[in-house]
Design a protein around this motif. Structure first.
Motif, PDB file in Angstrom:
ATOM      1  N   ASP A  11       6.305  12.572  -7.474  1.00  0.00           N
ATOM      2  CA  ASP A  11       5.141  12.599  -8.359  1.00  0.00           C
ATOM      3  C   ASP A  11       5.033  11.355  -9.231  1.00  0.00           C
ATOM      4  OD1 ASP A  11       3.833  14.875  -7.476  1.00  0.00           O
ATOM      5  OD2 ASP A  11       5.041  16.206  -8.716  1.00  0.00           O
ATOM      6  N   THR A  12       5.756  10.292  -8.836  1.00  0.00           N
ATOM      7  CA  THR A  12       5.609   8.978  -9.455  1.00  0.00           C
ATOM      8  C   THR A  12       5.282   7.944  -8.386  1.00  0.00           C
ATOM      9  OG1 THR A  12       7.134   9.516 -11.263  1.00  0.00           O
ATOM     10  CG2 THR A  12       6.747   7.177 -10.823  1.00  0.00           C
ATOM     11  N   LEU A  13       6.043   7.929  -7.319  1.00  0.00           N
ATOM     12  CA  LEU A  13       5.744   7.079  -6.170  1.00  0.00           C
ATOM     13  C   LEU A  13       5.198   7.885  -4.998  1.00  0.00           C
ATOM     14  CD1 LEU A  13       8.924   4.784  -6.212  1.00  0.00           C
ATOM     15  CD2 LEU A  13       6.685   4.339  -7.253  1.00  0.00           C
ATOM     16  N   GLU A 101      -1.588   6.148  -3.347  1.00  0.00           N
ATOM     17  CA  GLU A 101      -2.357   4.950  -3.014  1.00  0.00           C
ATOM     18  C   GLU A 101      -1.928   3.782  -3.902  1.00  0.00           C
ATOM     19  OE1 GLU A 101      -7.038   3.463  -2.812  1.00  0.00           O
ATOM     20  OE2 GLU A 101      -6.541   5.537  -3.363  1.00  0.00           O
ATOM     21  N   GLY A 102      -1.679   2.654  -3.266  1.00  0.00           N
ATOM     22  CA  GLY A 102      -1.293   1.452  -3.997  1.00  0.00           C
ATOM     23  C   GLY A 102       0.181   1.345  -4.318  1.00  0.00           C
ATOM     24  N   MET A 103       0.993   2.283  -3.827  1.00  0.00           N
ATOM     25  CA  MET A 103       2.409   2.299  -4.178  1.00  0.00           C
ATOM     26  C   MET A 103       3.137   1.039  -3.714  1.00  0.00           C
ATOM     27  SD  MET A 103       5.530   4.529  -2.690  1.00  0.00           S
ATOM     28  CE  MET A 103       5.548   3.342  -1.334  1.00  0.00           C
ATOM     29  N   GLU A 104       2.941   0.643  -2.455  1.00  0.00           N
ATOM     30  CA  GLU A 104       3.681  -0.506  -1.938  1.00  0.00           C
ATOM     31  C   GLU A 104       3.279  -1.792  -2.648  1.00  0.00           C
ATOM     32  OE1 GLU A 104       5.085  -1.202   1.935  1.00  0.00           O
ATOM     33  OE2 GLU A 104       4.366   0.712   2.712  1.00  0.00           O
ATOM     34  N   GLU A 105       2.005  -1.948  -2.953  1.00  0.00           N
ATOM     35  CA  GLU A 105       1.563  -3.135  -3.681  1.00  0.00           C
ATOM     36  C   GLU A 105       2.187  -3.163  -5.083  1.00  0.00           C
ATOM     37  OE1 GLU A 105      -0.320  -1.001  -2.125  1.00  0.00           O
ATOM     38  OE2 GLU A 105      -1.593  -2.076  -0.673  1.00  0.00           O
ATOM     39  N   LEU A 107       5.095  -1.751  -5.970  1.00  0.00           N
ATOM     40  CA  LEU A 107       6.513  -2.074  -5.821  1.00  0.00           C
ATOM     41  C   LEU A 107       6.716  -3.562  -5.535  1.00  0.00           C
ATOM     42  CD1 LEU A 107       7.799   0.975  -3.729  1.00  0.00           C
ATOM     43  CD2 LEU A 107       8.213   0.514  -6.153  1.00  0.00           C
ATOM     44  N   ALA A 108       5.838  -4.128  -4.742  1.00  0.00           N
ATOM     45  CA  ALA A 108       5.943  -5.557  -4.446  1.00  0.00           C
ATOM     46  C   ALA A 108       5.774  -6.380  -5.713  1.00  0.00           C
ATOM     47  CB  ALA A 108       4.897  -5.955  -3.405  1.00  0.00           C
ATOM     48  N   CYS A 140      13.957  -1.851  -3.039  1.00  0.00           N
ATOM     49  CA  CYS A 140      14.962  -1.340  -3.971  1.00  0.00           C
ATOM     50  C   CYS A 140      16.198  -2.227  -4.061  1.00  0.00           C
ATOM     51  CB  CYS A 140      15.401   0.063  -3.552  1.00  0.00           C
ATOM     52  SG  CYS A 140      14.101   1.295  -3.692  1.00  0.00           S
ATOM     53  N   ASP A 141      16.652  -2.431  -5.286  1.00  0.00           N
ATOM     54  CA  ASP A 141      17.936  -3.081  -5.520  1.00  0.00           C
ATOM     55  C   ASP A 141      19.049  -2.052  -5.677  1.00  0.00           C
ATOM     56  OD1 ASP A 141      17.381  -6.142  -6.014  1.00  0.00           O
ATOM     57  OD2 ASP A 141      15.756  -5.045  -6.980  1.00  0.00           O
TER      58      ASP A 141
END
Length: 218
Positions: A11-13, A101-105, A107-108, A140-141
């Motif tokens: 419910d965040t990503l 929607e927009g999660m990967e952008e 994170l990038a 992720c690190d």
């Protein structure tokens, strides 16, 4: 400069409520029953209350797996096998993964600015599968899953483990994004991190509803 980003996952990503609902429908079909929206909503309420109890140290995660179906079936007078339902649901939940929607952008963007760490409660099996299938892992690190480290969020040992395993960690450098005031904000406050609440699907409360708004609060 804030360059250490701590991110809740469900419910965040990822849209956990959508995955949960799909898992309930799959489970009921598999045991020869029909779930409707009311049943799925009640399961969510029960499940959420049990996870809140976990945060308070009142129940163990392994018990939640079965207790939620015991409670749901008891309320609806269902005589199906609780253990079988729990096993089916576990696999069904793992199979459903819905990034917002927009999660990967998003994170990038975080990755370009600093280091990204996932801090999440839940099953190692489910969370690791969702990290991979949701496209989160490449950004992720580090990943902190309660089932792996042996402590639940937001306990002090969980927070101390996170702090100890992030090189150069200071609260002044950290930002914590999550949806829960009882888990995520408690962790952020203990760690001295800036807490930003993410409220998807029009949920009420103080927080951001779009990833784009995150940057304005740094």
């Amino acid at each position: 400069m804030r360059d250490i980003f701590l991110l809740d996952m469900d419910d965040t990503l990822l849209d956990f409520e959508r995955a949960e609902r799909a898992g309930v429908y799959d489970t009921f079909r598999a045991i020869g029953l029909c779930a409707d929206d009311a049943v799925a909503t009640r399961f969510h309420e029960i499940n959420d209350s049990l996870w809140k109890a976990l945060e308070r140290g009142e129940i163990v995660r392994e018990r939640i797996v079965y207790k939620r179906f015991e409670m749901l079936f008891g309320e609806y007078g269902i005589t199906a096998d609780v253990n079988r339902a729990a096993e089916i649901y576990f696999e069904a939940l793992a199979a459903h993964c819905y990034p917002f929607e927009g999660m990967e952008e998003f994170l990038a963007g975080l990755k370009r600015r600093g280091r990204v760490y996932i801090v999440t409660n839940g099953s190692r099996y489910i969370q690791r599968r969702h990290l991979q299938e949701g496209g989160i892992l490449p950004y992720c690190d580090g990943v902190f899953i309660s089932d792996e480290i042996g402590y639940n969020k937001p306990s002090v040992p969980f927070c101390d483990h996170v702090r100890a395993h992030i090189a150069g960690f200071t609260g002044e450098r950290a930002v914590y994004l999550g949806d829960s005031l009882t888990a995520d904000k408690v962790c952020a406050d203990y760690l001295g991190a800036l807490f930003i609440r993410y409220l998807p699907r029009g949920r009420q409360g103080d927080g951001i509803r779009r990833y784009e708004d995150f940057w304005d609060l740094l």
